[in-house]
Design a protein around this motif. Sequence first.
Motif, PDB file in Angstrom:
ATOM      1  N   LYS A  26      48.219  14.516  50.293  1.00  0.00           N
ATOM      2  CA  LYS A  26      47.717  15.311  51.561  1.00  0.00           C
ATOM      3  C   LYS A  26      47.047  14.438  52.433  1.00  0.00           C
ATOM      4  CE  LYS A  26      44.340  18.896  51.920  1.00  0.00           C
ATOM      5  NZ  LYS A  26      43.819  18.379  53.376  1.00  0.00           N
ATOM      6  N   ASP A  30      48.149  14.858  56.483  1.00  0.00           N
ATOM      7  CA  ASP A  30      47.332  15.222  57.330  1.00  0.00           C
ATOM      8  C   ASP A  30      47.113  14.322  58.544  1.00  0.00           C
ATOM      9  OD1 ASP A  30      46.655  17.452  55.671  1.00  0.00           O
ATOM     10  OD2 ASP A  30      44.551  16.596  55.093  1.00  0.00           O
ATOM     11  N   LYS A  47      56.789  24.319  52.410  1.00  0.00           N
ATOM     12  CA  LYS A  47      55.824  24.782  51.130  1.00  0.00           C
ATOM     13  C   LYS A  47      56.583  23.978  49.953  1.00  0.00           C
ATOM     14  CE  LYS A  47      54.035  28.717  52.991  1.00  0.00           C
ATOM     15  NZ  LYS A  47      54.247  28.096  54.455  1.00  0.00           N
ATOM     16  N   GLY A  49      55.393  21.363  48.518  1.00  0.00           N
ATOM     17  CA  GLY A  49      54.420  20.840  47.848  1.00  0.00           C
ATOM     18  C   GLY A  49      54.378  21.859  46.413  1.00  0.00           C
ATOM     19  N   LYS A  50      54.487  22.854  46.518  1.00  0.00           N
ATOM     20  CA  LYS A  50      54.123  23.950  45.500  1.00  0.00           C
ATOM     21  C   LYS A  50      55.245  23.617  44.342  1.00  0.00           C
ATOM     22  CE  LYS A  50      52.248  28.162  47.261  1.00  0.00           C
ATOM     23  NZ  LYS A  50      52.952  28.987  48.279  1.00  0.00           N
ATOM     24  N   GLN A  57      50.752  20.286  51.340  1.00  0.00           N
ATOM     25  CA  GLN A  57      51.262  21.563  51.435  1.00  0.00           C
ATOM     26  C   GLN A  57      52.862  21.424  51.314  1.00  0.00           C
ATOM     27  OE1 GLN A  57      50.281  24.306  54.646  1.00  0.00           O
ATOM     28  NE2 GLN A  57      52.755  24.870  54.737  1.00  0.00           N
ATOM     29  N   GLY A  58      53.512  20.578  51.939  1.00  0.00           N
ATOM     30  CA  GLY A  58      54.905  20.346  52.054  1.00  0.00           C
ATOM     31  C   GLY A  58      55.262  19.017  52.864  1.00  0.00           C
TER      32      GLY A  58
END
Length: 381
Positions: A26, A30, A47, A49-50, A57-58
Amino acid sequence: MKVNHQRMLKNFLEITKIYAPSGEEKGMLDYAKKELTKLGCKVYIDKAGKTFGSTAQGNLTANFKGNIKSAPFILGGHLDTVRPCKNIKPIIKNGKVITDGKTILGADDRAGLAIIFEIIRTLKENKVKHPPVDIILTLCEEGGMFGSKALDTKIIKGKEGMLLDSESNEELVVNAPKAVLFYATIKGVASHAGVAPEKGINAMQVASKAISMMRLGRIDPMTISNIGIVNGGQSTNVVMPELTIQGEARSRIKGHLEKELKHIEDCFKKAAKMFVKKVDGKTIKPEIIWKTELKYPLLNIEPKSALISHIKKCGKKFGLNIQTASSGGGFDANVLAGKGLSMPIIGVGYADEHTTKESLDIETFFQTADLVLDIVLNYKK
Ligand SMILES: [Zn+2]
């Protein structure tokens, strides 16, 4: 034209301190998002990261507008590092950046990221003709390319470019194997080993027969196969009813891997046939359940392609004799190749990566940035 070396080095020293091991990217995501947005890029975070439980997030993809008519040139790297990477203290010594020996340096791949950021800064502040640049920064490359595997390329318009993620800038990795995992479950027939062994079929014996007929190891200079995991059995007084064997095959030649997988599967099936028997008038036989799973696709960029010729030609201007190379491992470049993107890997000057002795050669780092800038500036397709 050159990038601002000192500014890039300062940026590298800053971002290498950002804590972002695989799965906890993260902080680095960022930063990259903020920086590239500030520089005028259109940024999209997918997406991914999920899919493996990252704090991020990704993957980040971005477009930087060009001012000539050309397809975009893609620059890529990865946001994660290996561990230990808490409280990295970069130190400059004898022309290299090193650490205090307690952590990795993270030049793999922050040196690549710093070059990408600096190239965009340079393009932005100079009035110079250049093609559009697409950027791909992935999550979890080190942890098994889980980011690139789930990458959404919807805003990426380019088809080729470079990954900045290796040691020497005179070596361009264009070829790395496809790898496939295989699972063979051998179902025998359980029976009390002390009372009625003849009523059973021992899965281990079937597997042993199959393996004794199998080619394994180095099949040809470009192809290997291996059995690495065996699981089965619970009790010594039971004829082993089930066994699972797990292995993998890799090849750098199209078609060879499929041939080896077929051979391995055939050995299991042939062995199973040898253990068919009649018990109390009924036929019993072992069963083979065969499953394969793509680990990563083949990376195979033609060394004589326009892209590679262009990179080599630019290298000559810097006195670099860039050679194409093969590697035995799997990289983001393999996964991206599977998505139709040609991204050879160039070195950025780091060494002893994945260890606390990791270092970055500052001259190579500077030279690579200038080289990649030149490659971008002179790209037109
Ligand atoms: Zn790397």
